[in-house]
Design an enzyme around this catalytic site. Structure first.
Site, PDB file in Angstrom:
ATOM      1  N   TRP A 102     -47.833 -35.081  15.456  1.00 22.69           N
ATOM      2  CA  TRP A 102     -47.304 -35.741  16.462  1.00 22.69           C
ATOM      3  C   TRP A 102     -48.045 -36.576  16.890  1.00 22.69           C
ATOM      4  CZ3 TRP A 102     -43.000 -36.749  16.048  1.00 22.69           C
ATOM      5  CH2 TRP A 102     -40.959 -35.929  16.000  1.00 22.69           C
ATOM      6  N   ASP A 172     -48.371 -34.201  25.202  1.00 17.62           N
ATOM      7  CA  ASP A 172     -46.690 -33.972  24.508  1.00 17.62           C
ATOM      8  C   ASP A 172     -46.517 -32.185  24.505  1.00 17.62           C
ATOM      9  OD1 ASP A 172     -44.789 -33.637  23.231  1.00 17.62           O
ATOM     10  OD2 ASP A 172     -45.515 -35.200  21.266  1.00 17.62           O
ATOM     11  N   LYS A 196     -36.309 -28.274  22.254  1.00 19.10           N
ATOM     12  CA  LYS A 196     -36.484 -27.179  21.543  1.00 19.10           C
ATOM     13  C   LYS A 196     -36.944 -26.210  23.138  1.00 19.10           C
ATOM     14  CE  LYS A 196     -38.639 -30.606  18.688  1.00 19.10           C
ATOM     15  NZ  LYS A 196     -39.834 -31.858  18.975  1.00 19.10           N
TER      16      LYS A 196
HETATM   17  C1  LIG Z   1     -39.959 -32.661  18.493  1.00 19.68           C
HETATM   18  C2  LIG Z   1     -40.965 -33.696  19.114  1.00 19.68           C
HETATM   19  C3  LIG Z   1     -42.066 -34.249  19.454  1.00 19.68           C
HETATM   20  C4  LIG Z   1     -39.788 -35.523  19.217  1.00 19.68           C
HETATM   21  O1  LIG Z   1     -38.991 -35.931  19.889  1.00 19.68           O
HETATM   22  P1  LIG Z   1     -37.846 -36.622  20.143  1.00 19.68           P
HETATM   23  O2  LIG Z   1     -37.291 -35.449  21.167  1.00 19.68           O
HETATM   24  O3  LIG Z   1     -36.996 -36.797  18.919  1.00 19.68           O
HETATM   25  O4  LIG Z   1     -38.476 -38.101  19.990  1.00 19.68           O
HETATM   26  C5  LIG Z   1     -43.056 -34.977  19.727  1.00 19.68           C
HETATM   27  N1  LIG Z   1     -43.484 -34.515  20.295  1.00 19.68           N
HETATM   28  C6  LIG Z   1     -43.408 -32.797  20.053  1.00 19.68           C
HETATM   29  C7  LIG Z   1     -44.938 -32.403  19.942  1.00 19.68           C
HETATM   30  C8  LIG Z   1     -42.159 -32.354  19.096  1.00 19.68           C
HETATM   31  O5  LIG Z   1     -42.746 -31.287  18.707  1.00 19.68           O
END
Ligand SMILES: *Cc1c(COP(=O)(O)O)cnc(C)c1O
Length: 360
Positions: A102, A172, A196
């Site tokens: 990511w 993030d 998540k």
């Molecule tokens: C799942 C995830 C993403 C992407 O998320 P989207 O909402 O599908 O764009 C980005 N960063 C991390 C750490 C993730 O777990």
């Protein structure tokens, strides 16, 4: 078929009490005569739902008053662009930590808008640990420092918050937000896709310090401009109303379940239980350095990859689903976010023991 223990990395399980409450309120929310999904986002009922969700999130994370909370769309991936557009400013430079799949995506997107300086990378070690503070070669001229506290795919979590002195830290937190208490004041900006640990897909939460608003590059799309979204209480256009409502139900559930201190205790127990099962066997393996292991995403491999398909098939028959590892890593991955009950982890550990006994 009964509800399963779903180990998906995202969209992931939601707490059962939240789903039951949503079902109860599906046809008529209170005395509104309609479903939340049918309400005007500018009506007083939805405004109350939205305000309550924000207030509960502020309480759970103890968000200081000088931070805005935005309820946006586009997922965490949209923020990979929104962050440089809003924060790079005239200097055009930012520091990024490269610690997994990511962060790599965040770096690639930021490079479209400015000069990205990769100030630490564990790629040479196949992303099996978080870099230490001493390894971060931070630049004096960076507009911000970006990192991924929990790498969802590799299962690597930072055991500390990087110290960046006056440079705003951007995190993030898609796969770790609400899993334990954090000190929001250490960050300039926190963002997370909801699917998540917050609620359903379609909602993205941004928590941003007020002094970072109003710096967007002139070409920034209106919808991505944090100042515009903050000035309009995230209702510049129609927000993802039903996802916002469900996230609010999750926040209420968290408050009733002991808040983030309570969640942290349960999450640590769940993760410890699973890592002990992996480490205590020669049949299962997790490659991540113990100090950097994620509480939320636990990748593991079987000694014989030829057994992977059998493992997944038998797990599914035992109501343990979506354990297949990410295609880039292979093997298995158990995502054990807040909504995964301890019994789910127990059931997985028993299944693993039994599988090893029969095939190991
Ligand atoms: C799942 C995830 C993403 C992407 O998320 P989207 O909402 O599908 O764009 C980005 N960063 C991390 C750490 C993730 O777990």
């Amino acid at each position: 078929m009964a509800r399963v223990y779903n180990f998906s990395a995202g969209p992931a399980m939601l707490p059962e009490p939240v789903l039951i409450r949503a079902r109860e309120e599906m046809l008529e929310w209170r005395d509104s005569g309609m479903c939340v999904a049918e309400m005007s986002h500018r009506g007083k009922d939805f405004m109350a739902i939205a305000a309550r969700a924000e207030a509960d999130l502020r309480e759970l994370l103890k968000i200081p008053a000088n931070y805005k909370v935005l309820f946006l769309q586009g997922g965490a991936s949209m923020q990979f662009a929104a962050i440089p557009l809003n924060l790079l400013g005239s200097g055009g430079k930012a520091d990024y930590l490269n610690t997994g799949s990511w962060s790599k995506k965040a770096i690639a997107e930021a490079r479209r808008y400015g000069q990205v300086q990769v100030v630490a990378s564990t790629e040479g070690e196949r992303f099996t640990r978080a870099p230490t503070q001493d390894e971060l070669a931070l630049s004096p001229d960076a507009a911000y420092v970006h990192y991924t506290p929990n790498e969802t795919i590799e299962g690597v979590e930072f055991p500390y918050v990087p110290e960046t002195s006056d440079t705003p830290l951007v995190a993030d937190m898609s796969s770790t937000i609400l899993s334990r208490p954090i000190e929001v004041a250490r960050y300039g900006l926190i963002y997370a896709g909801a699917q998540k640990n917050i609620g359903p897909a379609g909602l993205t939460i941004v928590i941003v310090r007020e002094d970072l608003l109003g710096r967007a590059l002139p070409s920034t799309p209106t919808m991505l401009d944090y100042r515009v979204q903050a000035d309009n209480d995230s209702m510049y256009n129609t927000p993802p109303t039903y996802a916002w409502y469900l996230a609010g139900l999750v926040f209420e559930w968290l408050k009733e379940s002991g808040g983030l201190d309570g969640m942290a205790r349960v999450n640590e127990r769940k993760a410890t239980r699973l890592y002990q099962a992996i480490d205590g066997s020669d049949f299962f393996n997790n490659p991540v350095e113990p100090a950097s292991r994620s509480w939320m995403n636990v990748p593991f491999t079987l000694a014989d990859p030829a057994l992977d398909e059998t493992f997944l098939k038998e797990a599914k028959a035992a109501n343990l689903t979506t354990l297949k590892g990410h295609r880039s890593v292979g093997g298995m991955r158990a995502s054990i976010y807040n909504a995964m009950p301890e019994e789910g982890v127990e059931a997985l550990v028993s299944f693993m023991r039994d599988f090893e006994r029969r095939y190991g």
